[in-house]
Design an enzyme around this catalytic site. Structure first.
Site, PDB file in Angstrom:
ATOM      1  N   ARG A  43       4.902 -10.151   1.443  1.00 41.96           N
ATOM      2  CA  ARG A  43       3.616 -10.325   0.744  1.00 41.96           C
ATOM      3  C   ARG A  43       3.923 -10.394  -0.739  1.00 41.96           C
ATOM      4  O   ARG A  43       4.155  -9.380  -1.388  1.00 41.96           O
ATOM      5  CB  ARG A  43       2.701  -9.138   1.063  1.00 41.96           C
ATOM      6  CG  ARG A  43       1.337  -9.221   0.404  1.00 41.96           C
ATOM      7  CD  ARG A  43       0.459  -8.051   0.859  1.00 41.96           C
ATOM      8  NE  ARG A  43      -0.845  -8.107   0.224  1.00 41.96           N
ATOM      9  CZ  ARG A  43      -1.115  -7.567  -0.962  1.00 41.96           C
ATOM     10  NH1 ARG A  43      -0.180  -6.918  -1.633  1.00 41.96           N
ATOM     11  NH2 ARG A  43      -2.340  -7.669  -1.464  1.00 41.96           N
ATOM     12  N   GLU A  44       3.977 -11.612  -1.236  1.00 35.39           N
ATOM     13  CA  GLU A  44       4.310 -11.815  -2.639  1.00 35.39           C
ATOM     14  C   GLU A  44       3.186 -12.633  -3.256  1.00 35.39           C
ATOM     15  O   GLU A  44       3.136 -13.851  -3.115  1.00 35.39           O
ATOM     16  CB  GLU A  44       5.662 -12.538  -2.766  1.00 35.39           C
ATOM     17  CG  GLU A  44       6.829 -11.719  -2.263  1.00 35.39           C
ATOM     18  CD  GLU A  44       6.978 -10.379  -2.986  1.00 35.39           C
ATOM     19  OE1 GLU A  44       6.791 -10.325  -4.219  1.00 35.39           O
ATOM     20  OE2 GLU A  44       7.253  -9.374  -2.307  1.00 35.39           O
ATOM     21  N   LYS A  45       2.260 -11.968  -3.918  1.00 35.62           N
ATOM     22  CA  LYS A  45       1.046 -12.626  -4.362  1.00 35.62           C
ATOM     23  C   LYS A  45       1.284 -13.497  -5.603  1.00 35.62           C
ATOM     24  O   LYS A  45       0.495 -14.398  -5.878  1.00 35.62           O
ATOM     25  CB  LYS A  45      -0.043 -11.590  -4.654  1.00 35.62           C
ATOM     26  CG  LYS A  45      -0.617 -10.975  -3.373  1.00 35.62           C
ATOM     27  CD  LYS A  45      -1.274 -12.050  -2.517  1.00 35.62           C
ATOM     28  CE  LYS A  45      -2.123 -11.512  -1.399  1.00 35.62           C
ATOM     29  NZ  LYS A  45      -2.527 -12.553  -0.442  1.00 35.62           N
ATOM     30  N   ASN A  73       2.712 -13.432   4.396  1.00 38.27           N
ATOM     31  CA  ASN A  73       1.320 -13.181   4.015  1.00 38.27           C
ATOM     32  C   ASN A  73       0.698 -14.448   3.454  1.00 38.27           C
ATOM     33  O   ASN A  73       1.208 -15.020   2.480  1.00 38.27           O
ATOM     34  CB  ASN A  73       1.274 -12.057   2.969  1.00 38.27           C
ATOM     35  CG  ASN A  73      -0.140 -11.738   2.545  1.00 38.27           C
ATOM     36  OD1 ASN A  73      -0.729 -12.430   1.717  1.00 38.27           O
ATOM     37  ND2 ASN A  73      -0.712 -10.712   3.133  1.00 38.27           N
ATOM     38  N   ASP A  74      -0.358 -14.889   4.087  1.00 37.16           N
ATOM     39  CA  ASP A  74      -1.238 -15.932   3.548  1.00 37.16           C
ATOM     40  C   ASP A  74      -0.619 -17.351   3.525  1.00 37.16           C
ATOM     41  O   ASP A  74      -1.291 -18.313   3.870  1.00 37.16           O
ATOM     42  CB  ASP A  74      -1.668 -15.490   2.130  1.00 37.16           C
ATOM     43  CG  ASP A  74      -2.756 -16.362   1.540  1.00 37.16           C
ATOM     44  OD1 ASP A  74      -3.332 -17.159   2.299  1.00 37.16           O
ATOM     45  OD2 ASP A  74      -3.009 -16.248   0.342  1.00 37.16           O
ATOM     46  N   SER A 112      -6.646  -9.385   8.638  1.00 37.78           N
ATOM     47  CA  SER A 112      -7.175  -8.129   8.089  1.00 37.78           C
ATOM     48  C   SER A 112      -8.631  -7.980   8.478  1.00 37.78           C
ATOM     49  O   SER A 112      -9.413  -8.921   8.321  1.00 37.78           O
ATOM     50  CB  SER A 112      -7.096  -8.140   6.558  1.00 37.78           C
ATOM     51  OG  SER A 112      -5.768  -8.260   6.133  1.00 37.78           O
ATOM     52  N   LYS A 141      -3.480  -2.435  -3.777  1.00 40.67           N
ATOM     53  CA  LYS A 141      -4.290  -3.655  -3.671  1.00 40.67           C
ATOM     54  C   LYS A 141      -5.719  -3.324  -4.093  1.00 40.67           C
ATOM     55  O   LYS A 141      -6.232  -2.248  -3.761  1.00 40.67           O
ATOM     56  CB  LYS A 141      -4.281  -4.137  -2.214  1.00 40.67           C
ATOM     57  CG  LYS A 141      -5.105  -5.394  -1.965  1.00 40.67           C
ATOM     58  CD  LYS A 141      -5.025  -5.786  -0.488  1.00 40.67           C
ATOM     59  CE  LYS A 141      -6.023  -6.886  -0.164  1.00 40.67           C
ATOM     60  NZ  LYS A 141      -6.019  -7.224   1.268  1.00 40.67           N
ATOM     61  N   SER A 201       3.597   0.913  -0.287  1.00 44.41           N
ATOM     62  CA  SER A 201       4.268   1.743  -1.296  1.00 44.41           C
ATOM     63  C   SER A 201       5.092   2.878  -0.690  1.00 44.41           C
ATOM     64  O   SER A 201       6.142   3.226  -1.250  1.00 44.41           O
ATOM     65  CB  SER A 201       3.242   2.298  -2.287  1.00 44.41           C
ATOM     66  OG  SER A 201       2.207   2.960  -1.605  1.00 44.41           O
ATOM     67  N   MET A 281      -5.353  35.200  -1.383  1.00 39.12           N
ATOM     68  CA  MET A 281      -6.471  34.365  -1.802  1.00 39.12           C
ATOM     69  C   MET A 281      -5.977  33.491  -2.950  1.00 39.12           C
ATOM     70  O   MET A 281      -5.604  34.020  -3.989  1.00 39.12           O
ATOM     71  CB  MET A 281      -7.641  35.237  -2.297  1.00 39.12           C
ATOM     72  CG  MET A 281      -8.515  35.800  -1.223  1.00 39.12           C
ATOM     73  SD  MET A 281      -7.677  36.863  -0.028  1.00 39.12           S
ATOM     74  CE  MET A 281      -9.004  37.228   1.090  1.00 39.12           C
TER      75      MET A 281
HETATM   76  N1  3NM Z   1      -4.043  -4.640   2.599  1.00 40.47           N
HETATM   77  P1  3NM Z   1      -0.198   1.016   0.416  1.00 40.47           P
HETATM   78  S1  3NM Z   1      -4.733  -2.346   1.803  1.00 40.47           S
HETATM   79  C1  3NM Z   1      -1.845  -5.031   1.548  1.00 40.47           C
HETATM   80  O1  3NM Z   1      -7.185  -3.149   3.358  1.00 40.47           O
HETATM   81  C2  3NM Z   1      -3.029  -4.198   1.815  1.00 40.47           C
HETATM   82  O2  3NM Z   1      -6.368  -4.988   4.100  1.00 40.47           O
HETATM   83  C3  3NM Z   1      -5.040  -3.765   2.682  1.00 40.47           C
HETATM   84  O3  3NM Z   1      -0.700  -0.504   0.335  1.00 40.47           O
HETATM   85  C4  3NM Z   1      -6.292  -3.984   3.430  1.00 40.47           C
HETATM   86  O4  3NM Z   1       0.456   1.197   1.726  1.00 40.47           O
HETATM   87  C5  3NM Z   1      -3.234  -2.930   1.312  1.00 40.47           C
HETATM   88  O5  3NM Z   1       0.777   1.115  -0.735  1.00 40.47           O
HETATM   89  C6  3NM Z   1      -2.306  -2.168   0.439  1.00 40.47           C
HETATM   90  O6  3NM Z   1      -1.402   1.872   0.181  1.00 40.47           O
HETATM   91  C7  3NM Z   1      -1.662  -1.022   1.160  1.00 40.47           C
END
Ligand code: 3NM
Length: 515
Positions: A43-45, A73-74, A112, A141, A201, A281
C-alpha cells in the site's frame, strides 16, 4: 461452508512512510515474513508508478519464496504488471465487478467495509474477502467514518454467519499488540470469528518486525483462557473447591489493585486484608505497568465518573492487566444512571475484556443493553428470575466473561451454567459500599482460583454472604454500625477456618443450579 484457501491470520499492509530510520521497506517486510505474516498488501499511496512497480517486483520475489500471496492496494495496473495474487480496494476505488473483469476469476479481490450495508454489497459483488474497519482511531490513515469497535465487528460477523457463501474477514485499524487479542477473540459470535487481523504500524514501524509478527500471530491463533468454558458444572463440584480457593487467597496474599470510588476505599482495603489479600489503591497511569507485573495481582475497576478523563484511566489499567492475562473485574456502578456512564460502558466494552462483570440488576441490564428502571445507583425493578438469568447469560456469552448479578438472590453465569445463590443479610443493603467491596473480593478469589473465574465468583460471593449472616447473628450486633466490624471479623475467621481445614461453615451455603 468452505473455509478460505488463503491464510488471512496475519495480514501485513505496508506504508513506507512508517519505516524506522536506518532500514528499508523491503528489509522490514522480509523480517515480518520471517516472523510469520501470512499475507502482504503493498500500500503505497504516494509512489510514482515506476517506483511502485519496482518495489512490488522485489517484494513479490520475497512473498513467492515464502509461499504467501502479495496483494496490491488500489492499483490494478501495478497488480497486472507484476502478476500479483490480487488487489485490495476501498469503497471509493474501482468497483469489484470491474476489477474482476480486468483481473479474471483467479485473482484475490478484497474490499474495505465499515457497515453491514457495505458488506451486503461487497458480498453480492463477489469480493473474496473483507477488510473490516477502522476498528479504532488510527493515525496511519485518515478514516472518514467513526471507528466501529468490537461491537461493530460482531455486527459484521453475525451478518456473515447468515450467508451461504463463506466470506473471510480481517479487522484493520489500530490492531496492535495491545488490542489484537481482544479484537480477535472478544468479537467471536455464534458460528463465526474473524479470519485474521490486518496490521500496518504495529509491524512496519516496529524496531523488531519479526518479533512483533510472531507475537501478533500468537494472539490471533491461541485462544486466551477466557475463551474456554467448563461444561456440565454441578453445585457440589464447584462448592467442593471453594475452601481451596479461600485458603489460597491467604497463602498467596494476592495484590488487589482497586480503582474504586471514594466512599468505598477504606472499607475495600479492610475487606481485602480481612480475607488475606493485599490491597493497593492507585489511579496513577505511569505505575500501572509495574503494578500489573507483580506476581499474583489483579484489578478492580469500580466505575466512578468523578475523575477527569476516566475512560482513559480505566482503559490504561485494564490494558495493563488483561494484556498480561491478569484477572480483571468490572463493577459498572450506576451504569444506566447518566448519559456519561452509558457512553463510558460502551467505550470500555468496545476495547476491553473483563474476567468478571459484577453489578446489581439495573447495572447489568444496562450494560447488556436492556431497559431497566434505575434511580441513581440503585436498582428498583422486580424482574422474574428467569428473565434476569437470560440477561446475565447473554451478556456473559457476548463478552466472554462471568456475570455476577447481585440482589436478594445473586446470579452467576458463564453463558452456559447459571447458579443462583441465596445467602446474605439485609444489613448489607444498609451499609455503604457493600457491593463495591464484593468486587474487590472477586479480584482476590479470581487470582487464587487460577483461571476458573466461575469458581472464583462462587467462592467470593459465598464467603461474603455467609460472613454477613454470621456477623448479623452476633449478640453484639445491634444494627448496621456494629454489623460492619463484625463482617470484617467473620471474613477473617471463615477464611482462616479454610486454612485450618475447617469448611463446615459452607454447610450454610444455599446454592442452586438454575441452568
Ligand atoms: N485501512 P494501523 S484503517 C490502511 O479502516 C487502513 O479501512 C483502514 O493502520 C480502514 O494498523 C488503515 O497502523 C490503517 O492502525 C491501519
Amino acid at each position: 461452508m468452505v473455509p478460505p484457501k488463503v491464510d488471512y491470520s496475519l495480514y501485513l499492509v505496508t506504508d513506507s512512510g512508517l519505516v524506522p530510520p536506518g532500514t528499508t521497506l523491503e528489509a522490514q517486510v522480509q523480517k515480518a515474513i520471517d516472523g510469520g505474516v501470512t499475507l502482504v498488501q503493498l500500500r503505497e499511496k504516494t509512489a510514482e508508478t515506476a517506483d511502485f512497480i519496482a518495489i512490488a517486483k522485489s517484494i513479490h520475489e520475497m512473498t513467492k519464496k515464502a509461499g504467501i500471496p502479495l496483494l496490491i492496494n488500489d492499483r490494478l495496473d501495478v497488480a497486472l504488471a507484476i502478476d500479483a495474487e490480487g488487489v485490495h480496494i476501498g469503497q471509493e476505488d474501482i468497483d469489484v465487478a470491474t476489477a474482476r473483469k480486468l483481473l479474471g476469476p483467479d485473482k484475490i479481490i478484497g474490499l474495505s467495509v465499515n457497515y453491514v450495508s457495505e458488506v451486503t454489497k461487497a458480498v453480492e459483488d463477489g469480493a473474496d474477502y473483507l477488510g473490516v474497519g477502522a476498528i479504532y482511531d488510527t493515525s496511519t490513515k485518515a478514516v472518514k467514518k467513526p471507528p466501529i469497535g468490537i461491537a461493530g465487528i460482531r455486527k459484521v460477523l453475525s451478518y456473515l454467519s447468515s450467508l451461504p457463501r463463506y466470506v473471510p474477514a480481517v479487522a484493520i485499524g489500530s490492531v496492535n499488540l495491545t488490542t489484537a487479542r481482544n479484537v480477535v477473540h472478544l468479537s467471536v459470535v455464534p458460528g463465526r470469528r474473524l479470519d485474521g487481523i490486518a496490521v500496518v504500524s504495529a509491524i512496519i514501524a516496529a524496531e523488531d518486525p519479526a518479533a512483533a509478527a510472531e507475537q501478533l500471530l500468537h494472539m490471533v491463533k491461541d485462544a486466551p483462557y477466557w475463551m474456554s468454558i467448563v461444561p456440565n458444572r454441578s453445585v457440589s463440584a464447584v462448592v467442593a473447591n471453594v475452601p481451596a480457593v479461600l485458603s489460597r487467597v491467604r497463602s498467596m496474599s494476592p495484590l488487589v489493585h482497586n480503582i474504586i470510588n471514594r466512599v468505598a476505599t477504606n472499607f475495600a482495603a479492610n475487606v481485602d486484608l480481612a480475607i488475606g489479600a493485599s490491597p493497593i489503591m492507585s489511579e496513577n497511569i505511569p505505575e500501572f505497568d509495574d503494578l500489573s507485573s507483580i506476581p499474583n495481582c489483579g484489578l478492580l475497576i469500580n466505575m466512578n465518573s468523578a475523575t477527569d478523563d476516566w475512560i482513559n484511566l480505566y482503559q490504561a489499567a485494564v490494558n495493563a492487566y488483561s494484556g498480561k492475562l491478569r484477572p480483571t473485574v468490572y463493577d459498572p456502578v450506576g451504569a444506566g444512571a447518566t448519559e456519561l456512564r452509558k457512553v463510558g460502558v460502551k467505550a470500555m466494552l468496545n476495547r476491553a475484556h473483563f474476567d468478571i462483570i459484577k453489578g446489581n440488576e439495573g447495572e447489568i441490564f444496562s450494560v447488556a443493553g436492556e431497559i431497566s428502571q434505575m434511580r441513581g445507583v440503585d436498582s428498583l425493578s422486580n424482574t422474574p428470575i428467569e428473565k434476569r438469568a437470560d440477561v446475565a447469560e447473554a451478556l456473559a456469552s457476548k463478552e466472554k466473561t462471568i456475570v455476577v448479578m447481585t440482589g436478594p438472590e445473586d446470579l452467576i453465569s458463564d453463558g452456559v451454567t447459571t447458579f443462583v445463590l441465596r445467602n446474605g443479610h439485609r444489613y448489607l443493603a444498609d451499609i455503604t459500599a457493600s457491593g463495591c467491596v464484593l468486587g474487590s473480593i472477586l479480584v482476590a478469589t479470581a487470582i487464587a482460583a487460577l483461571e476458573d473465574r466461575f469458581l472464583a465468583c462462587v467462592a467470593g460471593l459465598t464467603v461474603y454472604n455467609i460472613a454477613a449472616e454470621r456477623a448479623a447473628a452476633q449478640p453484639s450486633v445491634r444494627g448496621p454500625g456494629t454489623f460492619t466490624p463484625a463482617l470484617l471479623d467473620e471474613l477473617y475467621l471463615l477464611t482462616n477456618a479454610c486454612v485450618n481445614g475447617d469448611s463446615s461453615w459452607l454447610d450454610a451455603a444455599k446454592i442452586e443450579k438454575l441452568r
